[in-house]
Write an enzyme that holds these catalytic residues in place. Sequence first.
Site, PDB file in Angstrom:
ATOM      1  N   ARG A 121       1.042  -1.228   0.025  1.00 50.97           N
ATOM      2  CA  ARG A 121      -0.102  -0.039  -0.120  1.00 50.97           C
ATOM      3  C   ARG A 121       0.871   1.231  -0.083  1.00 50.97           C
ATOM      4  O   ARG A 121       0.789   2.023   0.863  1.00 50.97           O
ATOM      5  CB  ARG A 121      -1.037  -0.040   1.219  1.00 50.97           C
ATOM      6  CG  ARG A 121      -2.048  -1.139   1.405  1.00 50.97           C
ATOM      7  CD  ARG A 121      -2.698  -1.685   0.246  1.00 50.97           C
ATOM      8  NE  ARG A 121      -4.015  -1.197   0.386  1.00 50.97           N
ATOM      9  CZ  ARG A 121      -5.168  -1.635   1.018  1.00 50.97           C
ATOM     10  NH1 ARG A 121      -4.961  -2.226   2.085  1.00 50.97           N
ATOM     11  NH2 ARG A 121      -6.502  -1.188   0.735  1.00 50.97           N
ATOM     12  N   GLN A 126      -0.014   3.104  -5.700  1.00 48.90           N
ATOM     13  CA  GLN A 126      -1.635   3.319  -5.460  1.00 48.90           C
ATOM     14  C   GLN A 126      -2.304   2.877  -6.683  1.00 48.90           C
ATOM     15  O   GLN A 126      -3.488   2.552  -6.791  1.00 48.90           O
ATOM     16  CB  GLN A 126      -1.584   4.937  -5.114  1.00 48.90           C
ATOM     17  CG  GLN A 126      -1.552   5.204  -3.713  1.00 48.90           C
ATOM     18  CD  GLN A 126      -1.827   6.496  -3.501  1.00 48.90           C
ATOM     19  OE1 GLN A 126      -1.812   7.320  -4.278  1.00 48.90           O
ATOM     20  NE2 GLN A 126      -1.920   6.863  -2.288  1.00 48.90           N
ATOM     21  N   ASP A 129      -3.653  -0.563  -6.552  1.00 51.76           N
ATOM     22  CA  ASP A 129      -4.090  -1.058  -5.248  1.00 51.76           C
ATOM     23  C   ASP A 129      -5.449  -1.703  -5.513  1.00 51.76           C
ATOM     24  O   ASP A 129      -6.663  -0.887  -5.354  1.00 51.76           O
ATOM     25  CB  ASP A 129      -3.976   0.016  -4.423  1.00 51.76           C
ATOM     26  CG  ASP A 129      -4.486  -0.464  -2.964  1.00 51.76           C
ATOM     27  OD1 ASP A 129      -5.065  -1.455  -2.711  1.00 51.76           O
ATOM     28  OD2 ASP A 129      -4.378   0.561  -1.926  1.00 51.76           O
ATOM     29  N   SER A 132      -7.782  -1.570  -2.677  1.00 44.80           N
ATOM     30  CA  SER A 132      -8.672  -0.429  -2.197  1.00 44.80           C
ATOM     31  C   SER A 132      -9.962  -0.215  -3.233  1.00 44.80           C
ATOM     32  O   SER A 132     -10.938   0.257  -3.020  1.00 44.80           O
ATOM     33  CB  SER A 132      -7.813   0.764  -2.470  1.00 44.80           C
ATOM     34  OG  SER A 132      -6.816   0.747  -1.327  1.00 44.80           O
ATOM     35  N   TYR A 228      -1.761  -0.602   9.437  1.00 43.99           N
ATOM     36  CA  TYR A 228      -3.153  -1.584   9.426  1.00 43.99           C
ATOM     37  C   TYR A 228      -3.229  -1.725  11.195  1.00 43.99           C
ATOM     38  O   TYR A 228      -2.297  -1.674  11.732  1.00 43.99           O
ATOM     39  CB  TYR A 228      -2.639  -3.050   9.121  1.00 43.99           C
ATOM     40  CG  TYR A 228      -2.752  -3.050   7.610  1.00 43.99           C
ATOM     41  CD1 TYR A 228      -3.928  -3.095   6.669  1.00 43.99           C
ATOM     42  CD2 TYR A 228      -1.496  -2.783   6.436  1.00 43.99           C
ATOM     43  CE1 TYR A 228      -3.903  -3.323   5.559  1.00 43.99           C
ATOM     44  CE2 TYR A 228      -1.750  -2.941   5.274  1.00 43.99           C
ATOM     45  CZ  TYR A 228      -2.886  -3.312   4.615  1.00 43.99           C
ATOM     46  OH  TYR A 228      -3.286  -3.271   3.341  1.00 43.99           O
TER      47      TYR A 228
HETATM   48  P1  NAD Z   1      -8.815  -3.257   6.356  1.00 41.68           P
HETATM   49  O1  NAD Z   1      -9.717  -3.789   5.438  1.00 41.68           O
HETATM   50  O2  NAD Z   1      -7.429  -4.093   6.943  1.00 41.68           O
HETATM   51  O3  NAD Z   1      -9.628  -2.927   7.630  1.00 41.68           O
HETATM   52  C1  NAD Z   1     -10.674  -2.061   7.740  1.00 41.68           C
HETATM   53  C2  NAD Z   1     -10.730  -1.250   8.918  1.00 41.68           C
HETATM   54  O4  NAD Z   1     -11.044  -1.967  10.188  1.00 41.68           O
HETATM   55  C3  NAD Z   1      -9.147  -0.657   9.291  1.00 41.68           C
HETATM   56  O5  NAD Z   1      -9.523   0.812   9.141  1.00 41.68           O
HETATM   57  C4  NAD Z   1      -9.023  -1.219  10.579  1.00 41.68           C
HETATM   58  O6  NAD Z   1      -8.289  -0.030  11.139  1.00 41.68           O
HETATM   59  C5  NAD Z   1     -10.497  -1.321  11.204  1.00 41.68           C
HETATM   60  N1  NAD Z   1     -10.333  -2.393  12.353  1.00 41.68           N
HETATM   61  C6  NAD Z   1      -9.532  -3.321  12.582  1.00 41.68           C
HETATM   62  N2  NAD Z   1      -9.776  -3.861  13.869  1.00 41.68           N
HETATM   63  C7  NAD Z   1     -10.724  -3.127  14.255  1.00 41.68           C
HETATM   64  C8  NAD Z   1     -11.584  -3.257  15.648  1.00 41.68           C
HETATM   65  N3  NAD Z   1     -11.150  -4.194  16.511  1.00 41.68           N
HETATM   66  N4  NAD Z   1     -12.563  -2.432  16.078  1.00 41.68           N
HETATM   67  C9  NAD Z   1     -12.706  -1.262  14.965  1.00 41.68           C
HETATM   68  N5  NAD Z   1     -12.043  -1.282  13.681  1.00 41.68           N
HETATM   69  C10 NAD Z   1     -11.101  -2.245  13.448  1.00 41.68           C
HETATM   70  O7  NAD Z   1      -8.423  -1.892   5.812  1.00 41.68           O
HETATM   71  P2  NAD Z   1      -7.904  -1.140   4.602  1.00 41.68           P
HETATM   72  O8  NAD Z   1      -9.254  -0.298   4.176  1.00 41.68           O
HETATM   73  O9  NAD Z   1      -7.402  -2.115   3.801  1.00 41.68           O
HETATM   74  O10 NAD Z   1      -6.873  -0.092   5.142  1.00 41.68           O
HETATM   75  C11 NAD Z   1      -5.953  -0.355   5.862  1.00 41.68           C
HETATM   76  C12 NAD Z   1      -4.741   0.677   5.816  1.00 41.68           C
HETATM   77  O11 NAD Z   1      -4.188   0.990   5.003  1.00 41.68           O
HETATM   78  C13 NAD Z   1      -5.676   2.026   6.462  1.00 41.68           C
HETATM   79  O12 NAD Z   1      -4.720   2.521   7.520  1.00 41.68           O
HETATM   80  C14 NAD Z   1      -5.664   2.678   5.062  1.00 41.68           C
HETATM   81  O13 NAD Z   1      -5.603   4.176   5.297  1.00 41.68           O
HETATM   82  C15 NAD Z   1      -4.239   2.142   4.575  1.00 41.68           C
HETATM   83  N6  NAD Z   1      -4.328   2.371   3.297  1.00 41.68           N
HETATM   84  C16 NAD Z   1      -3.173   2.970   2.363  1.00 41.68           C
HETATM   85  C17 NAD Z   1      -3.256   3.092   1.093  1.00 41.68           C
HETATM   86  C18 NAD Z   1      -1.988   3.785   0.603  1.00 41.68           C
HETATM   87  O14 NAD Z   1      -1.360   4.477   0.952  1.00 41.68           O
HETATM   88  N7  NAD Z   1      -1.760   3.457  -0.713  1.00 41.68           N
HETATM   89  C19 NAD Z   1      -4.204   2.592   0.358  1.00 41.68           C
HETATM   90  C20 NAD Z   1      -5.201   2.144   1.161  1.00 41.68           C
HETATM   91  C21 NAD Z   1      -5.291   1.926   2.408  1.00 41.68           C
END
Ligand code: NAD
Length: 380
Positions: A121, A126, A129, A132, A228
């Site tokens: 990520r 990006q 991804d 996403s 994460y």
């Molecule tokens: P994910 O599908 O792994 O999880 C979804 C959400 O569930 C996350 O926000 C996580 O914090 C939350 N979660 C986990 N355990 C929890 C709990 N016990 N109670 C409440 N919430 C809980 O997440 P994602 O959408 O794949 O994104 C993961 C991370 O990657 C995030 O920080 C996101 O901002 C980041 N991200 C970065 C990029 C990039 O820079 N290119 C792109 C996409 C996502």
Amino acid sequence: MKIGVLRERAPGETRAALMPESVRSLVSAGAQVALEPGAGVASGVGDADYTGAGAQIEARDELLSSVDVLLCVNRPDDEDIARLRAGTVVVGFLRPLDETDAIVQLIEQKLTAFAMELIPRSTRAQTMDALSSMATVVGYKAVLLAAERLPKMFPLLMTAAGTIAPAKVLVLGAGVAGLQAIATSKRLGAVVEAYDVRAAAGEHVRSLGAKFLQVDLGGIQTEDAGGYAVELSDEALNRGRDLIAKHARTSDVIVTSAQVPGRQAPLLVTQEAVDAMKPGSVIVDLAGATGGNCAATKPGETIVQNGVVIMSPLNLAATVPVHASQLYSRNVTAFLKLMIDDKGELNIDLNDDVVGPACVLEKGEVKNSRVAAALETAPR
Ligand code: NAD
């Protein structure tokens, strides 16, 4: 180099790995592209659209035995994998960590495999991804499902017959899918609250005009170096569950999307919380594939308990095939282009900081340490 795309065969799958705009771009990069007849039909693309973009249409068997690169959405089935030549490159959602058993056949077939789930990520990656991209579609569609099922409207309405109060939506997990669910609910006029364990998520939630529910977790670490969420102790989870139960009582819709990579989804909505919800309320649990965030969830099913509807769709992206395919096709093409040289030939550099981490196998040899560890412990 010949790139092939099959008609996806998984039940309910409607997405296609390549759309014509990507075919055009790969052909102009010097590659040959071939698709199975009907590969794009469920995504609104006919064979003539592909040939118009410079591709050939070829029978499945012919294609499997002649491609250098096979682009797919889902991992091909065993029968198809058996027909690929040794050294063929396979790129798609291969599920190398949660369906590790299935990787064994790719090893035996001496394939080179890249998993879209393993693309880092990072800022550079990006455009590739796909997690996403799909989460964006899923978060949007989850709210539409809930709105369709809810016996109420979402917006505040002031009519001659009086005022209609807006629906209350609670979103659990404010990652990519959760944030899209918040944005979609807001657009439909709902009042939205959201909860996440990552402090950074609070800022994102508030920037969309929703209220962020905060729990005092005593300053414990809730995220890893990659951003994460980490798996929490039962005590920390219970603090969240109590707050969620309190807000669930007054919510019309709950969309849950909380995930911890490589682990079972955290249980956030207890059976007691479901029992205390108003009849007619709707829960859409997007974490069904890893067990679900709600105690009542039956993955893949819609059930009703005391008037509360609990839905757990497993492939919502496939219900929006045109845009899901468009996004996926762009992601997979951007990734593949990292491995195409200026003569249109395949040139794989595993030292590249995106190509290397996404590589599961090189000619049958396991290249990813997490996959190697999972293979050692996987039941046979
Ligand atoms: P994910 O599908 O792994 O999880 C979804 C959400 O569930 C996350 O926000 C996580 O914090 C939350 N979660 C986990 N355990 C929890 C709990 N016990 N109670 C409440 N919430 C809980 O997440 P994602 O959408 O794949 O994104 C993961 C991370 O990657 C995030 O920080 C996101 O901002 C980041 N991200 C970065 C990029 C990039 O820079 N290119 C792109 C996409 C996502």
